[in-house]
Design an enzyme around this catalytic site. Structure first.
Site, PDB file in Angstrom:
ATOM      1  N   TRP A 117       0.826  -1.202   0.000  1.00  0.00           N
ATOM      2  CA  TRP A 117       0.000   0.000   0.000  1.00  0.00           C
ATOM      3  C   TRP A 117       0.865   1.259   0.000  1.00  0.00           C
ATOM      4  O   TRP A 117       0.391   2.331   0.326  1.00  0.00           O
ATOM      5  CB  TRP A 117      -0.906   0.003   1.227  1.00  0.00           C
ATOM      6  CG  TRP A 117      -2.034  -0.971   1.152  1.00  0.00           C
ATOM      7  CD1 TRP A 117      -3.322  -0.712   0.741  1.00  0.00           C
ATOM      8  CD2 TRP A 117      -2.005  -2.358   1.484  1.00  0.00           C
ATOM      9  NE1 TRP A 117      -4.076  -1.853   0.797  1.00  0.00           N
ATOM     10  CE2 TRP A 117      -3.297  -2.888   1.252  1.00  0.00           C
ATOM     11  CE3 TRP A 117      -1.015  -3.226   1.943  1.00  0.00           C
ATOM     12  CZ2 TRP A 117      -3.626  -4.217   1.470  1.00  0.00           C
ATOM     13  CZ3 TRP A 117      -1.331  -4.561   2.163  1.00  0.00           C
ATOM     14  CH2 TRP A 117      -2.625  -5.047   1.925  1.00  0.00           C
TER      15      TRP A 117
ATOM     16  N   CYS B 225      -6.649  -5.048  -1.521  1.00  0.00           N
ATOM     17  CA  CYS B 225      -7.819  -5.817  -1.104  1.00  0.00           C
ATOM     18  C   CYS B 225      -8.594  -6.432  -2.254  1.00  0.00           C
ATOM     19  O   CYS B 225      -9.032  -7.584  -2.174  1.00  0.00           O
ATOM     20  CB  CYS B 225      -8.729  -4.969  -0.221  1.00  0.00           C
ATOM     21  SG  CYS B 225      -9.494  -3.555  -1.051  1.00  0.00           S
TER      22      CYS B 225
ATOM     23  N   HIS C 148     -13.476  -1.459   1.170  1.00  0.00           N
ATOM     24  CA  HIS C 148     -12.678  -2.660   1.413  1.00  0.00           C
ATOM     25  C   HIS C 148     -13.402  -3.836   0.764  1.00  0.00           C
ATOM     26  O   HIS C 148     -14.635  -3.944   0.841  1.00  0.00           O
ATOM     27  CB  HIS C 148     -12.487  -2.898   2.907  1.00  0.00           C
ATOM     28  CG  HIS C 148     -11.663  -4.106   3.217  1.00  0.00           C
ATOM     29  ND1 HIS C 148     -10.480  -4.387   2.571  1.00  0.00           N
ATOM     30  CD2 HIS C 148     -11.850  -5.127   4.097  1.00  0.00           C
ATOM     31  CE1 HIS C 148      -9.970  -5.508   3.038  1.00  0.00           C
ATOM     32  NE2 HIS C 148     -10.797  -5.986   3.965  1.00  0.00           N
TER      33      HIS C 148
ATOM     34  N   ASP D  56     -12.081 -13.030   4.607  1.00  0.00           N
ATOM     35  CA  ASP D  56     -11.243 -11.910   4.161  1.00  0.00           C
ATOM     36  C   ASP D  56      -9.796 -12.367   4.098  1.00  0.00           C
ATOM     37  O   ASP D  56      -9.235 -12.803   5.109  1.00  0.00           O
ATOM     38  CB  ASP D  56     -11.396 -10.737   5.131  1.00  0.00           C
ATOM     39  CG  ASP D  56     -10.826  -9.441   4.574  1.00  0.00           C
ATOM     40  OD1 ASP D  56     -10.110  -9.491   3.557  1.00  0.00           O
ATOM     41  OD2 ASP D  56     -11.096  -8.371   5.152  1.00  0.00           O
TER      42      ASP D  56
ATOM     43  N   TYR E  47      -6.951   4.954   0.158  1.00  0.00           N
ATOM     44  CA  TYR E  47      -8.306   4.447   0.357  1.00  0.00           C
ATOM     45  C   TYR E  47      -8.439   3.682   1.661  1.00  0.00           C
ATOM     46  O   TYR E  47      -9.538   3.455   2.153  1.00  0.00           O
ATOM     47  CB  TYR E  47      -8.721   3.551  -0.810  1.00  0.00           C
ATOM     48  CG  TYR E  47      -8.227   2.128  -0.742  1.00  0.00           C
ATOM     49  CD1 TYR E  47      -9.039   1.112  -0.239  1.00  0.00           C
ATOM     50  CD2 TYR E  47      -6.954   1.786  -1.182  1.00  0.00           C
ATOM     51  CE1 TYR E  47      -8.600  -0.196  -0.179  1.00  0.00           C
ATOM     52  CE2 TYR E  47      -6.512   0.491  -1.126  1.00  0.00           C
ATOM     53  CZ  TYR E  47      -7.328  -0.506  -0.628  1.00  0.00           C
ATOM     54  OH  TYR E  47      -6.876  -1.796  -0.567  1.00  0.00           O
TER      55      TYR E  47
END
Length: 750
Positions: A333, A369, A428, A451, A614
């Protein structure tokens, strides 16, 4: 010599079979009984006979299983010989010769019954791919006809590095007269001379994975046993079409969407600016099934646990990310993707999984993600578990199991950064998978949240789920797995705390509708977006929703968070015109402050515009402002915030997603995203070649085209030629990825 073809008219055959006469017509008595011959047989001869039964032919063989050989009583040495000639058999062997398997046909062609009935004909593989709890058929070519009275036959299937019967990884499949449910069994359904067709049944609890097949045959009269190890593997998958399988899903449209659809839509952006990208899941592409099983193998979880979809999903959730187990994807990220591929450049899972498999389990760079979710959808659908990608807007990240999203300020209302570890992501993406939950109370089956993005550890490993949506909705966070974390993502209240002079903290504000908005997934049978927020929580502000929140928080680390009521009578709303500000121009937002109480109110509006990722991580502050507001009862006031292009553009070029954050009273935030400024990215034409016999072929393809700088107001045309290799309707996906423009995608149906 052993294996040499013999004739009853040959003197060399005299004495080898009952009733065979010499050339003078006299019957030759047997010199040795069978038992005596066995005693006198040398050790080398016995070894050779057992090691190669097909070459070493046993004595005293006959094709008549009743004891007579062409009208000659067995054991009657004085009979003058056969009254009728022996039936030719090809090698003149009689029925007491060892029964052996010459070849096996797994009936694994796409047009064969197995793949059609098991819904596996889309897999681009010539291997046998079947689903558990359902019969499949194979054909055996034997050395002679099978006689159920004198012959035995059974199958063995083995999976994993150390197959064991007790672990259900070494399966012994007997031959039976009638097949029963819930067990491994085989039945002869057709026999044509030496050719035998078997129908094989498997239980709904069978371990999924890659199996090796062995066929063992035995002749009861001789006691000889042979084995045949087949060189092709058999792949066993979960069976959502079988009512007794825990992943069973009712409805052909749903099964077609959540298991058989190899493309989909993944949503991103903000709740008021929802974008969509087409993703090629590609679960049926060549090599993907092997890659998915390789992911399971790399987990070092024993194959014996692969019969339970709950366990498999939990393993996959851990293995899609790489921090602690060298999983499929390395997350990044930072905005710097040197040495790998930018997460926004991926348009499907196929190349990711192939690369991971090809490089022996080396994590692929890089993912975020939506990439983690896309690959998870591919793997679970490939293994037979109904799965979909799900996007949650304003998604909370709870780091301390408080079941709230906490923001801390000091005595002067300045943020205490080292305490503010909780965050709210603009969006997400995770997954829902479908299964029963016999390990939980009734009513917890159905969609389960899973997840694969590495955020928090679960039992020491970066993974999350499967968590029942029914449990999340009702606030039953004490139910496994990781229900508290998912609950906080979609329905936690945002609590603001201020430090007192004595060092304690007190609540000064709470937002009850701050997180969990527009939870989205692709609709069944179309490319439309469908809102499934109601599956995750009751309507905002309803009595059921408030009870769920307070129930959940009692099990968190701050159980007394709702002990004191908080007045909330001044409301602030940020408004945008149209689709919001466009990248490359100035941005203007309206701020409406309203007093909903019956008393005058005085407040200070602190506006701060920041560039952030984000994930909610602040990158830099662009603009700050302060406005004092006095409001009469039920009065509102309108203000504006203007952001010039020069204030944000340099930040935009370096950030993955540019999001403005306006904070008023230093308590609440409103996020917006600059939309990409481009006129069009179109698939102008799709040229399809006519292939053999005029069948039309098309396939999702990925072309990587590197272009130089594009000047302002310029047009660029890229033409690619290809010959598709898979029949049927497909989507062609095009995406544009560069430092200034990301998440630009279009697709065309072909």
């Amino acid at each position: 010599m052993p294996g040499e073809r013999l004739s009853i008219r040959d003197n060399a055959a005299v004495g080898r079979f009952h009733g065979v006469s010499a050339s003078n017509g006299q019957a030759v008595p047997e010199r040795h009984t069978e038992s005596k011959m066995k005693k006198e047989e040398s050790g080398c001869r016995r070894w050779f006979r057992r090691a190669c039964p097909c070459c070493f032919r046993r004595q005293n063989s006959s094709y008549d299983v009743s004891g007579d050989v062409d009208g000659v009583a067995a054991g009657d040495g004085e009979n003058e010989g056969p009254t009728t000639p022996l039936t030719p058999t090809g090698d003149t062997e009689l029925d007491e010769l060892t029964l052996a398997v010459r070849s096996v046909d797994l009936l694994s062609r796409k047009s064969d019954r197995n793949k059609k009935e098991h819904h596996t004909d889309q897999y681009n593989s010539d291997q046998l791919i079947i689903r558990r709890g359902q019969t499949f058929q194979i054909e055996l070519d034997l050395s002679r006809p099978f006689n159920p009275n004198t012959d035995k036959l059974h199958l063995e299937m083995k999976t994993g590095p150390l197959p064991q019967v007790s672990k259900r990884t070494h399966i012994i499949i007997p031959l039976v007269d009638e097949l029963q449910d819930e067990s491994w069994e085989a039945k002869i359904v057709e026999q044509n001379v030496n050719r035998v067709k078997l129908s094989v049944n498997s239980p709904v609890t069978a371990v999924i994975g890659k199996y090796k097949l062995t066929i063992t045959t035995q002749c009861l009269k001789t006691g000889e046993t042979t084995t045949h190890d087949h060189d092709k593997d058999i792949y066993m998958l979960f069976n959502p079409w079988c009512e007794d399988d825990t992943v069973y899903m009712e409805g052909e449209k749903e099964l077609k969407e959540y298991v058989l659809n190899d493309t989909g839509r993944i949503y991103y952006g903000t709740e008021k600016q929802i974008g969509a990208r087409t993703w090629n899941f590609g679960q049926f592409d060549e090599g993907i099934l092997e890659a998915c099983l390789f992911v399971l193998d790399n987990s070092e979880v024993p194959p014996s646990g692969r019969g339970d979809p709950v366990n498999v999903v939990r393993v996959i959730s851990a293995m899609i990310n790489s921090p602690d187990d060298l999983g499929v994807l390395e997350g990044n990220w930072s905005g710097n993707y040197a040495g790998g591929t930018s997460p926004t450049a991926w348009s499907g899972s196929v190349e990711i999984l192939r690369q991971y498999h090809r490089e022996g389990g080396k994590p692929v760079k890089y993912g975020q993600c939506w990439v983690f979710s896309g690959v998870t959808t591919t793997v679970l659908r490939c293994l037979g578990i109904p799965t979909r990608s799900v996007t949650n807007f304003q998604s909370a990240h709870d780091t301390d199991v408080s079941l709230t999203t906490d923001v801390y300020f000091d005595e002067n209302m300045e943020p205490i950064h080292h305490l503010n570890s909780d965050s709210v992501w603009n969006f997400h993406v995770w997954n829902d998978c479908w299964m029963a939950r016999p390990d939980m109370p009734p009513g917890m089956g159905g969609w389960q949240a899973v997840d694969s993005t590495p955020q928090e550890t679960s039992h020491g490993t970066f993974r999350c789920g499967p968590a029942s949506l029914a449990a999340i909705r009702s606030g039953q966070v004490y139910l496994k797995f990781d229900t508290p974390f998912v609950f906080a993502e979609v329905n936690s209240d945002k609590i603001y705390w201020q430090r007192n002079l004595d060092g304690t903290f007190g609540q000064i504000h709470s937002e009850k509708k701050a997180v969990g908005h527009c939870i989205s997934t692709k609709a069944v049978g179309s490319d439309e977006r469908v809102d499934i927020t109601h599956l995750y929580k009751y309507p905002e502000g309803s009595e059921e929703e408030r009870i769920a929140v307070e129930t959940a928080c009692r099990y968190g680390s701050k159980p007394d968070v709702y002990s004191s009521p908080i007045a909330e009578d001044v409301r602030v709303e940020v408004m945008m015109e149209g689709e919001g500000p466009r990248m490359g121009g100035d941005a203007q937002l309206k701020i409406v402050v309203k007093n909903t109480s019956s008393q005058p109110r005085r407040t200070t509006l602190h506006s701060q515009v920041a560039v952030m990722y984000y994930t909610g991580v602040l990158k830099d502050t662009v603009k700050k402002d302060t406005l004092n507001v006095e409001l009469n009862p039920q009065e509102g006031e309108l203000g504006f915030v203007r952001i010039g292009i020069l204030a944000y553009y340099s930040h935009y070029c370096n950030s993955m997603h540019t999001v403005g954050s306006i904070r008023y009273n230093k308590l609440q935030t409103h996020n917006f995203q600059f939309t990409a400024l481009y006129d069009s990215l179109k698939l102008l034409s799709i040229v399809l070649y006519m292939y053999m016999y005029m069948y039309m072929y098309c396939i999702c393809l990925l072309f990587l085209c590197f272009l130089s700088d594009v000047s302002k107001h310029a047009n660029v045309t890229v033409t690619e030629h290809f010959i598709p290799t898979i029949a049927g309707k497909r989507k062609l996906v095009a995406s544009l990825d560069c430092r200034q423009l990301t998440q630009v995608h279009v697709y065309g149906n072909a």
